[in-house]
Design a protein around this motif. Structure first.
Motif, PDB file in Angstrom:
ATOM      1  N   LEU A   1      61.293 -51.521 126.277  1.00  0.00           N
ATOM      2  CA  LEU A   1      60.183 -51.215 127.192  1.00  0.00           C
ATOM      3  C   LEU A   1      59.298 -52.441 127.395  1.00  0.00           C
ATOM      4  CD1 LEU A   1      58.560 -49.300 128.954  1.00  0.00           C
ATOM      5  CD2 LEU A   1      57.395 -48.482 126.888  1.00  0.00           C
ATOM      6  N   ASP A   2      59.053 -53.201 126.334  1.00  0.00           N
ATOM      7  CA  ASP A   2      58.246 -54.414 126.474  1.00  0.00           C
ATOM      8  C   ASP A   2      58.894 -55.396 127.449  1.00  0.00           C
ATOM      9  OD1 ASP A   2      56.407 -53.508 124.573  1.00  0.00           O
ATOM     10  OD2 ASP A   2      57.590 -54.302 122.919  1.00  0.00           O
ATOM     11  N   ALA A   3      60.212 -55.551 127.334  1.00  0.00           N
ATOM     12  CA  ALA A   3      60.922 -56.487 128.209  1.00  0.00           C
ATOM     13  C   ALA A   3      60.892 -56.027 129.658  1.00  0.00           C
ATOM     14  CB  ALA A   3      62.365 -56.652 127.736  1.00  0.00           C
ATOM     15  N   VAL A   4      60.946 -54.708 129.863  1.00  0.00           N
ATOM     16  CA  VAL A   4      60.833 -54.168 131.217  1.00  0.00           C
ATOM     17  C   VAL A   4      59.421 -54.390 131.750  1.00  0.00           C
ATOM     18  CG1 VAL A   4      60.827 -52.028 132.567  1.00  0.00           C
ATOM     19  CG2 VAL A   4      62.689 -52.478 130.958  1.00  0.00           C
ATOM     20  N   SER A   5      58.431 -54.128 130.931  1.00  0.00           N
ATOM     21  CA  SER A   5      57.033 -54.252 131.354  1.00  0.00           C
ATOM     22  C   SER A   5      56.697 -55.666 131.803  1.00  0.00           C
ATOM     23  CB  SER A   5      56.095 -53.841 130.219  1.00  0.00           C
ATOM     24  OG  SER A   5      56.257 -52.486 129.868  1.00  0.00           O
ATOM     25  N   ASN A   6      57.172 -56.650 131.040  1.00  0.00           N
ATOM     26  CA  ASN A   6      56.797 -58.036 131.376  1.00  0.00           C
ATOM     27  C   ASN A   6      57.762 -58.705 132.347  1.00  0.00           C
ATOM     28  OD1 ASN A   6      59.005 -59.049 129.830  1.00  0.00           O
ATOM     29  ND2 ASN A   6      57.762 -59.092 127.960  1.00  0.00           N
ATOM     30  N   GLY A   7      58.780 -57.974 132.804  1.00  0.00           N
ATOM     31  CA  GLY A   7      59.686 -58.502 133.809  1.00  0.00           C
ATOM     32  C   GLY A   7      60.818 -59.354 133.265  1.00  0.00           C
ATOM     33  N   THR A   8      60.996 -59.390 131.943  1.00  0.00           N
ATOM     34  CA  THR A   8      62.133 -60.114 131.380  1.00  0.00           C
ATOM     35  C   THR A   8      63.446 -59.512 131.877  1.00  0.00           C
ATOM     36  OG1 THR A   8      60.874 -60.675 129.389  1.00  0.00           O
ATOM     37  CG2 THR A   8      63.280 -60.799 129.226  1.00  0.00           C
ATOM     38  N   ILE A   9      63.472 -58.182 131.973  1.00  0.00           N
ATOM     39  CA  ILE A   9      64.586 -57.464 132.590  1.00  0.00           C
ATOM     40  C   ILE A   9      64.006 -56.461 133.578  1.00  0.00           C
ATOM     41  CG2 ILE A   9      66.294 -57.718 130.748  1.00  0.00           C
ATOM     42  CD1 ILE A   9      65.387 -55.072 129.570  1.00  0.00           C
ATOM     43  N   GLU A  10      64.816 -56.107 134.554  1.00  0.00           N
ATOM     44  CA  GLU A  10      64.335 -55.151 135.559  1.00  0.00           C
ATOM     45  C   GLU A  10      64.430 -53.710 135.076  1.00  0.00           C
ATOM     46  OE1 GLU A  10      65.598 -58.861 137.530  1.00  0.00           O
ATOM     47  OE2 GLU A  10      66.679 -57.474 136.197  1.00  0.00           O
ATOM     48  N   ALA A  11      65.340 -53.447 134.114  1.00  0.00           N
ATOM     49  CA  ALA A  11      65.594 -52.057 133.731  1.00  0.00           C
ATOM     50  C   ALA A  11      66.012 -51.981 132.270  1.00  0.00           C
ATOM     51  CB  ALA A  11      66.693 -51.457 134.615  1.00  0.00           C
ATOM     52  N   GLY A  12      65.812 -50.818 131.692  1.00  0.00           N
ATOM     53  CA  GLY A  12      66.243 -50.568 130.332  1.00  0.00           C
ATOM     54  C   GLY A  12      66.696 -49.127 130.184  1.00  0.00           C
TER      55      GLY A  12
ATOM     56  N   GLN B   1      69.139 -53.384 129.788  1.00  0.00           N
ATOM     57  CA  GLN B   1      69.554 -53.408 128.385  1.00  0.00           C
ATOM     58  C   GLN B   1      69.325 -52.054 127.731  1.00  0.00           C
ATOM     59  OE1 GLN B   1      68.564 -56.732 125.572  1.00  0.00           O
ATOM     60  NE2 GLN B   1      67.959 -55.021 124.242  1.00  0.00           N
ATOM     61  N   SER B   2      70.247 -51.688 126.869  1.00  0.00           N
ATOM     62  CA  SER B   2      70.150 -50.460 126.088  1.00  0.00           C
ATOM     63  C   SER B   2      69.438 -50.726 124.764  1.00  0.00           C
ATOM     64  CB  SER B   2      71.549 -49.906 125.806  1.00  0.00           C
ATOM     65  OG  SER B   2      71.492 -48.789 124.935  1.00  0.00           O
ATOM     66  N   SER B   3      68.881 -49.666 124.181  1.00  0.00           N
ATOM     67  CA  SER B   3      68.354 -49.742 122.822  1.00  0.00           C
ATOM     68  C   SER B   3      69.442 -49.464 121.791  1.00  0.00           C
ATOM     69  CB  SER B   3      67.215 -48.728 122.640  1.00  0.00           C
ATOM     70  OG  SER B   3      66.048 -49.141 123.305  1.00  0.00           O
ATOM     71  N   PHE B   4      70.661 -49.157 122.262  1.00  0.00           N
ATOM     72  CA  PHE B   4      71.729 -48.720 121.363  1.00  0.00           C
ATOM     73  C   PHE B   4      72.941 -49.636 121.474  1.00  0.00           C
ATOM     74  CE2 PHE B   4      69.078 -45.157 122.512  1.00  0.00           C
ATOM     75  CZ  PHE B   4      68.821 -44.569 121.290  1.00  0.00           C
ATOM     76  N   PRO B   5      73.633 -49.863 120.344  1.00  0.00           N
ATOM     77  CA  PRO B   5      74.798 -50.749 120.366  1.00  0.00           C
ATOM     78  C   PRO B   5      75.934 -50.180 121.197  1.00  0.00           C
ATOM     79  CG  PRO B   5      74.622 -49.631 118.240  1.00  0.00           C
ATOM     80  CD  PRO B   5      73.361 -49.323 118.997  1.00  0.00           C
ATOM     81  N   ASN B   6      76.769 -51.071 121.710  1.00  0.00           N
ATOM     82  CA  ASN B   6      77.865 -50.624 122.569  1.00  0.00           C
ATOM     83  C   ASN B   6      78.960 -49.905 121.799  1.00  0.00           C
ATOM     84  OD1 ASN B   6      78.767 -52.922 121.287  1.00  0.00           O
ATOM     85  ND2 ASN B   6      79.498 -53.953 123.142  1.00  0.00           N
ATOM     86  N   SER B   7      78.914 -49.936 120.464  1.00  0.00           N
ATOM     87  CA  SER B   7      79.867 -49.153 119.678  1.00  0.00           C
ATOM     88  C   SER B   7      79.626 -47.657 119.830  1.00  0.00           C
ATOM     89  CB  SER B   7      79.765 -49.538 118.189  1.00  0.00           C
ATOM     90  OG  SER B   7      78.456 -49.303 117.700  1.00  0.00           O
TER      91      SER B   7
ATOM     92  N   PRO C   1      71.705 -54.332 122.600  1.00  0.00           N
ATOM     93  CA  PRO C   1      70.572 -54.905 121.858  1.00  0.00           C
ATOM     94  C   PRO C   1      70.914 -56.281 121.297  1.00  0.00           C
ATOM     95  CG  PRO C   1      70.885 -52.608 121.264  1.00  0.00           C
ATOM     96  CD  PRO C   1      72.051 -52.979 122.128  1.00  0.00           C
ATOM     97  N   GLY C   2      69.963 -57.180 121.408  1.00  0.00           N
ATOM     98  CA  GLY C   2      70.167 -58.538 120.923  1.00  0.00           C
ATOM     99  C   GLY C   2      70.658 -59.497 121.976  1.00  0.00           C
ATOM    100  N   ASP C   3      71.273 -58.976 123.035  1.00  0.00           N
ATOM    101  CA  ASP C   3      71.717 -59.868 124.113  1.00  0.00           C
ATOM    102  C   ASP C   3      70.521 -60.527 124.795  1.00  0.00           C
ATOM    103  OD1 ASP C   3      74.372 -59.365 123.658  1.00  0.00           O
ATOM    104  OD2 ASP C   3      74.606 -57.934 125.320  1.00  0.00           O
ATOM    105  N   ILE C   4      69.460 -59.748 124.956  1.00  0.00           N
ATOM    106  CA  ILE C   4      68.249 -60.266 125.605  1.00  0.00           C
ATOM    107  C   ILE C   4      67.044 -60.070 124.679  1.00  0.00           C
ATOM    108  CG2 ILE C   4      66.755 -60.162 127.642  1.00  0.00           C
ATOM    109  CD1 ILE C   4      69.165 -59.022 129.187  1.00  0.00           C
ATOM    110  N   VAL C   5      66.813 -58.826 124.255  1.00  0.00           N
ATOM    111  CA  VAL C   5      65.739 -58.515 123.306  1.00  0.00           C
ATOM    112  C   VAL C   5      66.281 -57.540 122.270  1.00  0.00           C
ATOM    113  CG1 VAL C   5      63.880 -58.921 124.974  1.00  0.00           C
ATOM    114  CG2 VAL C   5      64.868 -56.616 124.736  1.00  0.00           C
TER     115      VAL C   5
END
Length: 376
Positions: A96-107, A50-56, A86-90
């Motif tokens: 970074l939090d989602a990557v750290s806890n394994g919610t997603i594999e990459a950011g 997941q990106s921290s930035f919108p797809n626009s 952003p918002g699709d998952i977190v």
């Protein structure tokens, strides 16, 4: 790969083995080990990123998509990275939090978004009065940057690769002119990373707001000014519609580096050559992003001006006061935080050498060429 171990030895390879005087049994054996070896070396892997930035924002978000495409192409589609906004998952600031806890594999995110967890992460993206894009990339690879930042990320169960750079950013859009240092007092300013800490020392009230929420905040007057990236993205986000004064330079981000961050356990679970592919794909995506911005920013700047944006430069007293404030912040934080001290010592030494060399040739050439614009 299919679980079926039936294999076919390439005709030219079979002919070579026969001509070498090897028996049919050896030829058959050579064929029988080929497919399992290939299957083991190219496992099917699917990750979410997941990106921290919108797809626009097609350049920043597009860098993540480009990275994922390079990985797929290099593995014949066996390593797939699904991309999310952003918002699709977190939320955009929780990558970074989602990557750290394994919610997603990459950011895909700038590490300075997380300086609240560890101030040293600011150096991974860039700090006020720091390095330009080329220098930042050089420090990352040859000045100890990668090792320092990844040592900080390791306890967070994460590892990062440089994966994009915006180049020098603009100073942002302001509702009112900044004619002196006094005009910064009480200014509510959306600004990311350590830049906010430095500007707070000048009386600014820094606001860290996720990219997708900035325009509404500026429109409602919740904030008085916003810095984001540069002309191309600023035009897309429409900041000029509600704040007409466009300032330069963004002295807090002389070359803002983004990162592909990975869950450390997921990273360690990959075959070594898949890790190598990620490294090479990140480097290629890094180059893609900077080249794209260099291509699209000039026309975007012209369009912004045509739509009423008024270019300004920060007054000298603002620049000097900000530099003093930045140096004081670095020294104070380094005295209290060992990881920050290690990063600051490395970064400062690298910057001092870069600033010795840069004016001799690179800057001299750039300045001369800028003065020749329109000749011939």
């Amino acid at each position: 790969m299919s679980a079926d171990t039936t294999t076919v030895t390439h005709p030219s390879r079979r002919s070579f083995l026969a001509k070498a005087g090897l028996g049919a049994g050896v030829v058959a054996a050579a064929g029988s080990v080929a497919a399992p070896a290939i299957a083991q070396s190219a496992p099917q892997v699917t990750w979410r990123m997941q990106s921290s930035f919108p797809n626009s924002l097609d350049t920043i978000f597009g860098t993540m998509e480009t990275f994922a495409r390079f990985v797929s192409e290099a593995t014949d589609g066996n390593f797939t990275i699904q991309t999310f906004k952003p918002g699709d998952i977190v939320g955009g600031l929780q990558v970074l939090d989602a990557v750290s806890n394994g919610t997603i594999e990459a950011g895909h995110t700038p590490t300075y978004f997380y300086f609240g967890r560890e101030p040293a992460l600011g150096f991974g993206t860039g700090v006020p009065f720091g390095l330009n894009a080329r220098q930042q990339h050089s420090w990352w690879h040859f000045g100890g940057g990668a090792e320092i930042i990844n040592e900080v990320l390791a306890p967070m169960n994460a590892i990062s690769l440089a994966c994009g750079n915006s180049g020098a950013q603009m100073g942002g859009f302001f509702r009112r002119e900044i004619n002196s240092l006094a005009d910064l007092k009480g200014l509510k300013f959306r600004i990311g990373g350590l830049g906010g800490q430095v500007m707070a020392r000048l009386g600014v009230v820094p606001q860290q707001i996720a990219p997708g929420d900035i325009y509404p905040a500026l429109e409602r007057g919740t904030i008085d000014a916003v810095e984001f990236v540069g002309p191309y993205d600023d035009l897309k986000l429409g900041f000029h519609e509600v704040a007409k004064y466009y300032y330069a330079p963004g002295f807090w981000e002389g070359g803002a580096m983004l990162h592909a961050v990975f869950n450390l356990e997921a990273w360690n679970g990959l075959p070594k050559h898949y890790q190598a592919i990620l490294r090479h794909a990140a480097e290629a995506a890094n180059n893609w992003m900077l080249a794209k911005y260099d291509s699209v920013n000039p026309d975007a700047l012209k369009e912004l001006v045509s739509k009423g944006a008024e270019l300004r430069y920060f007054p000298q007293d603002v620049m000097e006061a900000a530099l003093s404030a930045a140096n004081a912040y670095y020294e104070e934080t380094a005295a209290q935080n060992e990881a920050f001290k290690r990063a600051w010592d490395s970064y400062r030494a690298f910057r001092d050498d870069a600033l010795l060399w840069w004016p001799v040739n690179e800057l001299a050439f750039d300045n001369f060429m800028a003065r020749t614009r329109g000749r011939g």
